[in-house]
Design a protein around this motif. Sequence first.
Motif, PDB file in Angstrom:
ATOM      1  N   GLY A   1       0.782  -1.225   0.000  1.00 29.14           N
ATOM      2  CA  GLY A   1       0.000   0.000   0.000  1.00 29.14           C
ATOM      3  C   GLY A   1       0.813   1.273   0.000  1.00 29.14           C
ATOM      4  O   GLY A   1       1.962   1.307  -0.442  1.00 29.14           O
ATOM      5  N   SER A   2       0.200   2.333   0.534  1.00 28.24           N
ATOM      6  CA  SER A   2       0.799   3.660   0.501  1.00 28.24           C
ATOM      7  C   SER A   2       0.731   4.317   1.876  1.00 28.24           C
ATOM      8  O   SER A   2      -0.022   3.891   2.753  1.00 28.24           O
ATOM      9  CB  SER A   2       0.071   4.556  -0.510  1.00 28.24           C
ATOM     10  OG  SER A   2       0.181   4.058  -1.823  1.00 28.24           O
TER      11      SER A   2
ATOM     12  N   ARG B   1      -5.623   7.692   6.234  1.00 26.35           N
ATOM     13  CA  ARG B   1      -5.244   6.451   5.569  1.00 26.35           C
ATOM     14  C   ARG B   1      -5.860   5.231   6.233  1.00 26.35           C
ATOM     15  O   ARG B   1      -6.171   4.247   5.566  1.00 26.35           O
ATOM     16  CB  ARG B   1      -3.715   6.301   5.566  1.00 26.35           C
ATOM     17  CG  ARG B   1      -3.201   5.015   4.932  1.00 26.35           C
ATOM     18  CD  ARG B   1      -3.499   4.951   3.457  1.00 26.35           C
ATOM     19  NE  ARG B   1      -3.121   3.664   2.872  1.00 26.35           N
ATOM     20  CZ  ARG B   1      -3.348   3.328   1.619  1.00 26.35           C
ATOM     21  NH1 ARG B   1      -3.932   4.182   0.803  1.00 26.35           N
ATOM     22  NH2 ARG B   1      -2.983   2.141   1.161  1.00 26.35           N
TER      23      ARG B   1
ATOM     24  N   PRO C   1       4.013   5.383  -2.334  1.00 25.93           N
ATOM     25  CA  PRO C   1       3.927   3.924  -2.244  1.00 25.93           C
ATOM     26  C   PRO C   1       4.987   3.368  -1.309  1.00 25.93           C
ATOM     27  O   PRO C   1       6.125   3.858  -1.269  1.00 25.93           O
ATOM     28  CB  PRO C   1       4.166   3.474  -3.686  1.00 25.93           C
ATOM     29  CG  PRO C   1       4.966   4.581  -4.298  1.00 25.93           C
ATOM     30  CD  PRO C   1       4.473   5.840  -3.648  1.00 25.93           C
TER      31      PRO C   1
ATOM     32  N   GLY D   1      -1.656  -3.685  -6.261  1.00 24.91           N
ATOM     33  CA  GLY D   1      -2.232  -2.521  -5.609  1.00 24.91           C
ATOM     34  C   GLY D   1      -1.432  -1.254  -5.815  1.00 24.91           C
ATOM     35  O   GLY D   1      -0.806  -1.050  -6.858  1.00 24.91           O
ATOM     36  N   ASP D   2      -1.439  -0.397  -4.786  1.00 23.41           N
ATOM     37  CA  ASP D   2      -0.828   0.930  -4.886  1.00 23.41           C
ATOM     38  C   ASP D   2       0.622   0.911  -5.336  1.00 23.41           C
ATOM     39  O   ASP D   2       1.083   1.842  -5.996  1.00 23.41           O
ATOM     40  CB  ASP D   2      -0.876   1.631  -3.520  1.00 23.41           C
ATOM     41  CG  ASP D   2      -2.273   2.056  -3.112  1.00 23.41           C
ATOM     42  OD1 ASP D   2      -3.223   1.762  -3.843  1.00 23.41           O
ATOM     43  OD2 ASP D   2      -2.407   2.675  -2.040  1.00 23.41           O
TER      44      ASP D   2
ATOM     45  N   ARG E   1       0.767   3.332 -12.602  1.00 21.60           N
ATOM     46  CA  ARG E   1       0.562   2.938 -11.212  1.00 21.60           C
ATOM     47  C   ARG E   1      -0.720   3.607 -10.755  1.00 21.60           C
ATOM     48  O   ARG E   1      -0.847   4.836 -10.822  1.00 21.60           O
ATOM     49  CB  ARG E   1       1.749   3.353 -10.335  1.00 21.60           C
ATOM     50  CG  ARG E   1       1.690   2.781  -8.921  1.00 21.60           C
ATOM     51  CD  ARG E   1       2.940   3.156  -8.130  1.00 21.60           C
ATOM     52  NE  ARG E   1       3.043   4.581  -7.902  1.00 21.60           N
ATOM     53  CZ  ARG E   1       2.403   5.252  -6.940  1.00 21.60           C
ATOM     54  NH1 ARG E   1       1.594   4.603  -6.113  1.00 21.60           N
ATOM     55  NH2 ARG E   1       2.565   6.548  -6.803  1.00 21.60           N
TER      56      ARG E   1
ATOM     57  N   GLU F   1      -3.571   4.167  -7.806  1.00 19.05           N
ATOM     58  CA  GLU F   1      -3.868   4.066  -6.374  1.00 19.05           C
ATOM     59  C   GLU F   1      -5.381   4.104  -6.150  1.00 19.05           C
ATOM     60  O   GLU F   1      -5.899   5.014  -5.503  1.00 19.05           O
ATOM     61  CB  GLU F   1      -3.205   5.215  -5.607  1.00 19.05           C
ATOM     62  CG  GLU F   1      -1.689   5.204  -5.649  1.00 19.05           C
ATOM     63  CD  GLU F   1      -1.081   6.387  -4.922  1.00 19.05           C
ATOM     64  OE1 GLU F   1      -1.847   7.266  -4.467  1.00 19.05           O
ATOM     65  OE2 GLU F   1       0.154   6.447  -4.808  1.00 19.05           O
ATOM     66  N   HIS F   2      -6.083   3.127  -6.682  1.00 19.56           N
ATOM     67  CA  HIS F   2      -7.533   3.135  -6.536  1.00 19.56           C
ATOM     68  C   HIS F   2      -8.052   1.745  -6.183  1.00 19.56           C
ATOM     69  O   HIS F   2      -7.411   0.724  -6.450  1.00 19.56           O
ATOM     70  CB  HIS F   2      -8.208   3.655  -7.811  1.00 19.56           C
ATOM     71  CG  HIS F   2      -8.024   5.135  -8.026  1.00 19.56           C
ATOM     72  ND1 HIS F   2      -8.553   6.068  -7.162  1.00 19.56           N
ATOM     73  CD2 HIS F   2      -7.353   5.828  -8.977  1.00 19.56           C
ATOM     74  CE1 HIS F   2      -8.215   7.288  -7.589  1.00 19.56           C
ATOM     75  NE2 HIS F   2      -7.495   7.153  -8.677  1.00 19.56           N
TER      76      HIS F   2
END
Length: 404
Positions: free
Chosen positions: A111-112, A131, A245, A278-279, A293, A295-296
């Motif tokens: 993830g991020s 987050r 990320p 993923g992210d 890339r 992020e959704h």
Amino acid sequence: MTSDRRFVIVGGGLAAAKLAEALRDNDFDGAVTVIAAEEHLPYERPPLSKEHLAGKKALADFTVDPAQWYRDHHIDLRLGTTVTAIDPVAKTVTLPDDSTLPYTKLALATGSTPRRVAIPGAEAPNVHTLRTIADSDTLIDLFGKARRIVIIGAGWIGLEVAAAARAAQVEVTIVETAELPLLGALGPEMGAAFADLHRAHGVDFRFDTQVTEIVTHDETATGVRLGDGSVVDADAVLVAVGARPNIELAADAGLAVDGGVLVDASLATSDPDIVAVGDIAEQQHPVLGRRIRVEHWATALNQPAVAAATMLGKSASYDRMPYFFTDQYDLGMEYTGYAAPGDYVRVVVRGDLAKREFVAFWLDADNRVLAGMNVNVWDVTERIKDLIGEQVDPKRLADTSTPL
């Protein structure tokens, strides 16, 4: 378990949970370990700035799978645990107590992390990011107490939090360095539409503006100082300037990284025994012909099926178009496709922009559809997907009397 293979998934969000599901759905009978940094069962993140923040959904409503599912499917779920290192040669991951866990195949779904701002006052306790579920709960509590907040950044998170705050009767000022919101995602044409939406609901925008300091008193933020020296008072500040990320583990392990972890169409990294989803996944997209890339939510939802197939030695390719959605006030939107700044030359609007009931299309110089966004118009996403890559007549596309 009848196989001696061990698959390890590092991450505790939607992508990690869906990858565990996909492995069992593909009849993988080896050991599966999911290592999640948070103490909560893996959950979806969009509600944190949408339904949960608005008081419409509880955590249980967007938890991916209940605890019993992991037990029933023999998933070794380790909550509140981080991986400190990866050794691709020994094929082990290191845990905080310096113990190691071997793997046959490894998946990274880390993830991020929200970006911070490097200015005085940024570490004050009432300067927030969003987050985690804890972050969202903190904002809910804040909305019940605060009279005014400042949001630094006019991206998706900033705007969605602004909408929730206004619904709670909190005064909102958004400070943004660009001249409009969402410029990188939507460009100026649709960025202006979202600026108008929020202004109509009482949001005060400060565009083309830098925050030079978060003003504090007794170590508590009381506002922000702008580039011109003026101060906007606030009871709290939200920093919403994007996310970075979490690629440190991958980089330290020697995997190829850039803005994210570099993966091919099958989501394999530069190490064939490690995938990324993923992210963090910067994928060579087989349809778009470029690295992207995303992020959704949809990426975290859909990439794991391909990653699981790759881990199992099957041929697979992730070729879905990027998709994301937002809900702000009475506006609901879905976006499909990919139109980066500089890729498109015009935006065609079909419908009523003023009433916020329309479909927008991003076209390149050859009038090929790059992306489409439906706003308060439903059941057209599949048709938008079909149009991506097609050469169209812009006038006909905008004509609501002709079929889409």
